[in-house]
Design an enzyme around this catalytic site. Structure first.
Site, mmCIF file in Angstrom:
data_model
loop_
_atom_site.group_PDB
_atom_site.id
_atom_site.type_symbol
_atom_site.label_atom_id
_atom_site.label_comp_id
_atom_site.label_asym_id
_atom_site.label_seq_id
_atom_site.Cartn_x
_atom_site.Cartn_y
_atom_site.Cartn_z
ATOM 1 N N TYR A 180 47.604 46.167 49.396
ATOM 2 C CA TYR A 180 46.965 47.268 48.674
ATOM 3 C C TYR A 180 45.741 46.755 47.928
ATOM 4 C CZ TYR A 180 46.324 51.176 45.439
ATOM 5 O OH TYR A 180 45.802 52.229 44.730
ATOM 6 N N ASP A 282 41.120 39.404 45.981
ATOM 7 C CA ASP A 282 41.398 40.547 45.114
ATOM 8 C C ASP A 282 42.363 40.062 44.033
ATOM 9 O OD1 ASP A 282 42.116 42.834 43.828
ATOM 10 O OD2 ASP A 282 42.516 44.016 45.642
ATOM 11 N N LYS A 309 42.353 45.837 35.646
ATOM 12 C CA LYS A 309 43.563 45.772 34.808
ATOM 13 C C LYS A 309 43.380 44.974 33.512
ATOM 14 C CE LYS A 309 46.377 47.021 38.649
ATOM 15 N NZ LYS A 309 47.225 48.176 38.733
HETATM 16 C C1 LIG Z 1 45.463 44.271 44.169
HETATM 17 C C2 LIG Z 1 44.851 45.558 43.717
HETATM 18 N N1 LIG Z 1 43.574 45.830 44.027
HETATM 19 C C3 LIG Z 1 42.975 46.961 43.633
HETATM 20 C C4 LIG Z 1 43.652 47.907 42.897
HETATM 21 C C5 LIG Z 1 42.971 49.167 42.481
HETATM 22 O O1 LIG Z 1 42.745 49.154 41.102
HETATM 23 P P1 LIG Z 1 42.597 50.546 40.313
HETATM 24 O O2 LIG Z 1 43.938 51.197 40.263
HETATM 25 O O3 LIG Z 1 42.088 50.137 38.960
HETATM 26 O O4 LIG Z 1 41.602 51.357 41.073
HETATM 27 C C6 LIG Z 1 44.981 47.670 42.546
HETATM 28 C C7 LIG Z 1 45.735 48.654 41.762
HETATM 29 O O5 LIG Z 1 46.914 48.557 41.518
HETATM 30 C C8 LIG Z 1 45.604 46.475 42.977
HETATM 31 O O6 LIG Z 1 46.887 46.226 42.706
#
Ligand SMILES: Cc1ncc(COP(=O)(O)O)c(C=O)c1O
Length: 475
Positions: A180, A282, A309
């Protein structure tokens, strides 16, 4: 009630007096009492959900927080506790999906955000706070020489991908099956492929997450098997001429929160460097596993990193960081950049101030303490499964943990995908925890926050054992 502390104006301990032992004062004798009132007919949460259903699709505005038949509504948070609108208090083991590493309403963060808020919350000009937070990130994160801020992790991933395309002049990206990365179309490909769609492990199929995704999106995303170095490298090499980026989360939550093998990340680093493909880590979640992020822990430095986050101190945030040469695609000083990047609320100063306060509290010692607590918790939850004689495993790293209801060896997306029976058991357990004062994700994800200590871990473990006892049934 615990030690008496000097109280600030809001009735909370003064920020400079908040050390870890003092956090225990937050635990009252009612901790982990039954918390079922939200589910009763006529509850305040039931009424709010009924009203919400008339104004939002399914009464929901964030798919992730839906739980059947409806969730409790939050009223307030303090330290590692959330109080719902019925007045029931739960140990928060989710921390807004890992974002709140200091729990709720930390005095130093509240103070920083409110001080900044009183001076204005957004401007059509940059502010000093964005420079300070970018400087802190560049000092800590091995891959970061330059930073750009966004409002979410999803946007950060989108901008990193667009930046990689601009840097390489190539159209495609590669990502890992099941991982994700937020809601950009390209990043969502093969997020939830079902077994009948998988295809071979050597060349997993590109599947759409939402209906109506243009076929061109699927054509431009190459899907790779996580933690299978040889297969992944071979596929990257076959596609290298058209690949702009390889996007990887070093501890992907939806792939079971299994840490990447170090050699696997090294292999990705080597093959991407050889073909001048941007390696993007990521670290939206994994920046919470170490002072220098997961890249510091694994000793592998990508070209770009996406963040979110924890760096916003509880406010909406995202960031793309990377090598200066790659990040130059966003540079507007010489005219229109190769990858223009706007955003009305990018780097808003309230987020920046809160993020700075949160990040400054995260010293190497704070990470060492979270690591120790996390290892202890994963061990005791696994022991609960053993003691109950039920199949189960707990994955994760640092302050992150994920509960699995299987004894299978967990290595990649395919091995972590639950069977219907495993899924039903997981859902009963999460619901059982919810009714006994513990909040975790319905996927089995949990995380710790700095206000937690041994007392909270013990309560959590005891509650977990009690829930497993109901699963085991009478002997
Ligand atoms: C690994 C990862 N990348 C990107 C995102 C997307 O972040 P956001 O919810 O702030 O758009 C998340 C969200 O949980 C995530 O866990």
């Amino acid at each position: 009630m615990g030690p008496s502390l000097p109280q600030g104006a809001a009735g909370r301990p003064e920020p400079d007096r908040l050390d870890y032992n003092h956090r225990r004062w937050m635990k009252s004798p009612q901790a982990l009492a039954e918390t079922r009132r939200w589910a009763a007919p006529g509850s305040k949460s039931a009424a709010l959900f009924a009203q919400a259903q008339g104004v939002m699709p399914g009464g929901n505005t964030r798919t992730t927080v839906y739980m059947a038949p409806y969730p409790p509504y939050a009223a307030s948070g303090d330290g590692c506790w959330i109080t719902d609108v019925e007045g029931d208090r739960r140990l928060d083991c989710l921390n807004n999906y890992t974002a709140l590493i200091h729990g709720h309403a930390h005095a130093a963060i509240v103070e920083a955000a409110t001080r900044r808020l009183a001076l204005g919350s957004s401007f059509p000009l940059p502010t000093p706070e964005e420079v300070e937070l970018a400087t802190l990130l560049c000092e800590r994160l091995p891959s970061a020489e330059r930073v750009r801020f966004t409002n979410s992790g999803s946007e950060a991933v989108m901008m990193a991908i667009k930046g990689a395309r601009a840097w390489t002049g190539r159209p495609k990206i590669a990502k890992f099956e099941g991982a994700y990365h937020g809601s950009y179309d390209y990043a969502e490909v093969s997020l939830s492929s079902a077994p009948e769609q998988w295809g071979s492990l050597a060349a997993p199929a590109s599947t759409a997450y939402s209906r109506g995704v243009p076929p061109a999106v699927l054509d431009d995303v190459v899907v790779l098997p996580f933690n299978h170095s040889e297969l992944a490298v071979a596929r990257i090499e076959r596609e290298a001429k058209s690949l702009a980026a390889v996007l990887v989360d070093p501890i992907p939550n939806r792939v079971g929160l299994i840490p990447a093998q170090r050699d696997f990340l090294r292999a990705l680093r080597e093959v991407t460097a050889a073909h001048r493909i941007a390696l993007i880590f990521d670290e939206v979640i994994t920046f919470r596993v170490g002072y220098r992020g997961a890249q510091g822990v694994f000793g592998v430095t990508p070209d770009m990193t996406t963040l979110g986050k924890i760096i916003g101190g509880g406010f909406p945030v995202g960031a793309v960081a990377g090598r200066a040469e790659v990040m130059a695609v966003f540079d507007p000083t010489g005219g229109k950049p190769a990858a223009p990047h706007g955003g009305t609320f990018n780097a808003n100063p309230v987020t920046m101030a809160a993020g700075l306060a949160a990040m400054r509290l995260l010293t190497p010692e704070a990470f060492a303490r979270l690591d120790e607590l996390g290892a202890k918790l994963r061990g005791s939850l696994e022991a609960c499964f053993k003691h109950a004689g039920l199949p189960g495993a707990v994955t994760g790293q640092g302050s992150l943990f994920r509960v699995h209801t299987t004894d299978r060896e967990l290595i990649d997306y395919r091995s972590t995908r639950t069977t219907p029976e495993e899924e039903a058991r997981l859902q009963r357990m999460i619901r059982g925890l919810m009714e006994r004062g513990v909040l975790m994700s319905i996927t089995g994800l949990g995380c710790l926050s700095t206000p937690m200590g041994d007392a909270e871990l013990e309560s959590l473990t005891e509650t977990f054992a009690a829930v497993l006892e109901t699963e085991r049934g009478p002997r």
